[in-house]
Design an enzyme around this catalytic site. Structure first.
Site, PDB file in Angstrom:
ATOM      1  CB  SER A  74      41.432   0.687  30.313  1.00 19.50           C
ATOM      2  OG  SER A  74      41.971   0.233  31.543  1.00 19.50           O
ATOM      3  CB  THR A 178      -0.892  -3.712   4.660  1.00 16.40           C
ATOM      4  OG1 THR A 178      -1.820  -3.472   3.606  1.00 16.40           O
ATOM      5  CG2 THR A 178      -1.658  -4.135   5.914  1.00 16.40           C
ATOM      6  CG  HIS A 179       2.044  -4.050   1.155  1.00 17.61           C
ATOM      7  ND1 HIS A 179       3.095  -4.937   1.086  1.00 17.61           N
ATOM      8  CD2 HIS A 179       0.926  -4.801   1.338  1.00 17.61           C
ATOM      9  CE1 HIS A 179       2.643  -6.173   1.202  1.00 17.61           C
ATOM     10  NE2 HIS A 179       1.321  -6.121   1.352  1.00 17.61           N
ATOM     11  CB  SER A 300      13.866  25.488   8.044  1.00 13.88           C
ATOM     12  OG  SER A 300      14.698  25.879   6.979  1.00 13.88           O
ATOM     13  CE  LYS A 306      11.526  21.297   6.403  1.00 15.20           C
ATOM     14  NZ  LYS A 306      12.797  20.716   5.957  1.00 15.20           N
ATOM     15  CG  ASN A 308      12.410  20.195  10.167  1.00 10.51           C
ATOM     16  OD1 ASN A 308      11.582  20.025   9.276  1.00 10.51           O
ATOM     17  ND2 ASN A 308      13.396  21.073  10.076  1.00 10.51           N
ATOM     18  CD  GLU A 313      14.078  14.237  11.007  1.00 10.91           C
ATOM     19  OE1 GLU A 313      15.261  14.454  10.674  1.00 10.91           O
ATOM     20  OE2 GLU A 313      13.139  14.987  10.698  1.00 10.91           O
ATOM     21  CE  LYS A 348      35.290  -3.781  31.693  1.00 11.99           C
ATOM     22  NZ  LYS A 348      36.163  -4.672  30.893  1.00 11.99           N
TER      23      LYS A 348
END
Length: 467
Positions: A74, A178-179, A300, A306, A308, A313, A348
């Site tokens: 350990s 909402t939704h 990209s 793009k 990103n 994410e 740990k």
């Protein structure tokens, strides 16, 4: 009581309790206060269990196999605790000297010992009235306490970043959902302060966790305490604990503090994941509410158009890792008998991983908040705001908004409409009509902003380049 048979290799925490692998020709290494030093093989025969500094049990004279050694070691992750172990060892040595269990000279040698020096006989006395069980439990609580303090600072930093973003965009209106369907118009600061509130509850859980873990196991020894005249209150005070743990068996077997810390991390991770999901959606072409700067996004190689929001994410993705660490230790603790079990070695790495991950998630979210700009696409609102039955159908068929209808046209559908209806129509008017406590009305949100400015003690900075 006979002379203490305490090996030099037991002086401090960080060494492998098993013998060096038989296949190796190298002498074993002792990680003494964070430094590796060579230790004679003869010192590795030591007592597995001690109570009150008196040797009991049997000695390990034969080396385990290399595979067993590799499986059970350990030190590769225990070394993270070395600073806390030094603190505990110093406090313990000072208490032993105060109680007359070691000499002041021994104490001074231990406290002044150079990192690379072997300190001789005094080191053998340091484990008087101390077992690895209570020692590691103490170190771990000290580490968790320090980690919580760091997380609390980072959470406040993220709250401040969100608050600055809100202050610099006080009049900006977004569709509320909402939704995942557009429902009512809301102010951007109202949305951002939602996450400030969530983070405040997260901070409260960490504070509560810190209070509950801040009790000292040191002096509980292997499990039953000691007959030596130690002063556990002295060491607890020296290390900043509230007081010693009342029950010695509980002191070495309790891992509630680990589970509570991991749960606090998991709850925070869920909130950050929701924030990540929100901002990933907002940065998409479909929503178009924000454009992250190049410093917090990626492109990209084959689709140059793009941009990103990769960091957010990953904030969303890494929440699974943090939750998994909690489940690991929950499962680990299930069904363990009292008191100490070797299974506890496995608590740990999940804690270290969870805490490192949550700190990174908070840091990246704050960095992302500092590097956002309003999308050039803008945020058009259509008749979906302030839905009122048949009027919406008329507006949709004509491609207009409610405020574009005349009072006569409205009265044809319902006689309840009067001239004051135009004071309620339109996105701006709709937002400003919200007045209940905590609502999205401009005055209400201004009050919420003022509350957080005072609470976080921040200086208001307004930037033209923000949204």
């Amino acid at each position: 009581m006979g002379p203490l048979d305490l090996s030099l290799s037991q002086s401090f925490l960080f060494f492998s309790r098993r013998s060096y692998p038989p296949s190796s020709t190298q002498p074993p290494l002792l990680c003494l206060l964070g430094k590796q030093v060579t230790v004679p093989a003869s010192t590795l025969a030591f007592n597995e269990q001690r109570q009150g500094g008196e040797a009991v049990g049997w000695k390990v004279q034969e080396s385990v196999t290399e595979k067993v050694e590799k499986f059970t070691e350990s030190i590769s992750f225990d070394k993270v605790l070395y600073k806390q172990d030094i603190m505990g060892s110093k406090a313990h040595a000072t208490m032993l000297a105060h109680q007359g269990l070691i000499t002041d000279g021994d104490r001074d040698i231990i406290l002044r010992a150079a990192l690379t020096d072997l300190i001789g006989d005094p080191s053998k006395k340091l484990h008087t009235a101390r077992s690895r069980n209570d020692q590691v439990a103490t170190d771990f609580r000290l580490w968790c306490r320090d980690a919580i303090d760091t997380i609390l600072v980072k959470i406040k930093h993220l709250q401040t970043a969100l608050l600055h973003l809100a202050l610099n965009n006080q009049a900006l209106i977004l569709p509320g959902y909402t939704h995942l369907q557009r429902a009512q118009p809301v102010l951007l600061p109202h949305v951002l302060l939602t996450y400030v509130e969530q983070l405040e509850r997260d901070a409260g859980r960490y504070v509560y966790c810190r209070e509950r873990l801040n009790f000292c196991p040191l002096g509980a020894c292997a499990l039953a305490g000691t007959g030596l005249p130690i002063d556990r209150f002295m060491t607890a005070t020296a290390l900043g604990f509230t007081q010693p743990m009342r029950n010695s068996i509980d002191a070495v077997s309790d891992r509630d503090f680990v589970l509570e810390f991991l749960y606090a991390n998991s709850n925070t991770a869920i909130h950050l994941s929701r924030l990540g999901e929100e901002w990933v959606l907002w940065a998409s072409e479909e929503f178009g509410f924000m454009t992250p700067s190049d410093s917090v996004s990626t492109g990209s190689s084959i689709m140059p158009q793009k941009k990103n929001p990769d960091p957010m994410e990953l904030v969303r993705g890494k929440s699974a890792r943090v939750i998994g660490d909690l489940v690991t230790v929950l499962t680990l603790c299930k069904g363990l008998p009292l008191a100490y079990n070797r299974d506890f070695q496995e608590d740990k790495e999940p804690m270290f991983d969870s805490t490192k991950t949550i700190m990174g998630m908070v840091d990246v979210a704050a960095e992302f908040a500092h590097n956002l700009a309003r999308s050039n696409k803008g945020m058009p609102f259509r008749s979906s705001h302030d839905v009122v039955g048949k009027l919406v159908g008329v507006c949709v068929s004509r491609g207009c908004e409610l405020q574009n209808l005349s009072l006569e046209e409205m009265k044809k559908l319902s006689p309840v409409f009067e001239e004051d209806v135009f004071g309620f129509l339109g996105v701006g008017n709709s937002v400003n009509k919200f007045s209940s406590y905590g609502s999205t009305g401009s005055n209400c949100v201004a009050e919420q902003l003022g509350y957080w400015v005072n609470k976080l003690k921040i200086t208001i900075r307004l930037f033209e380049e923000d949204w």
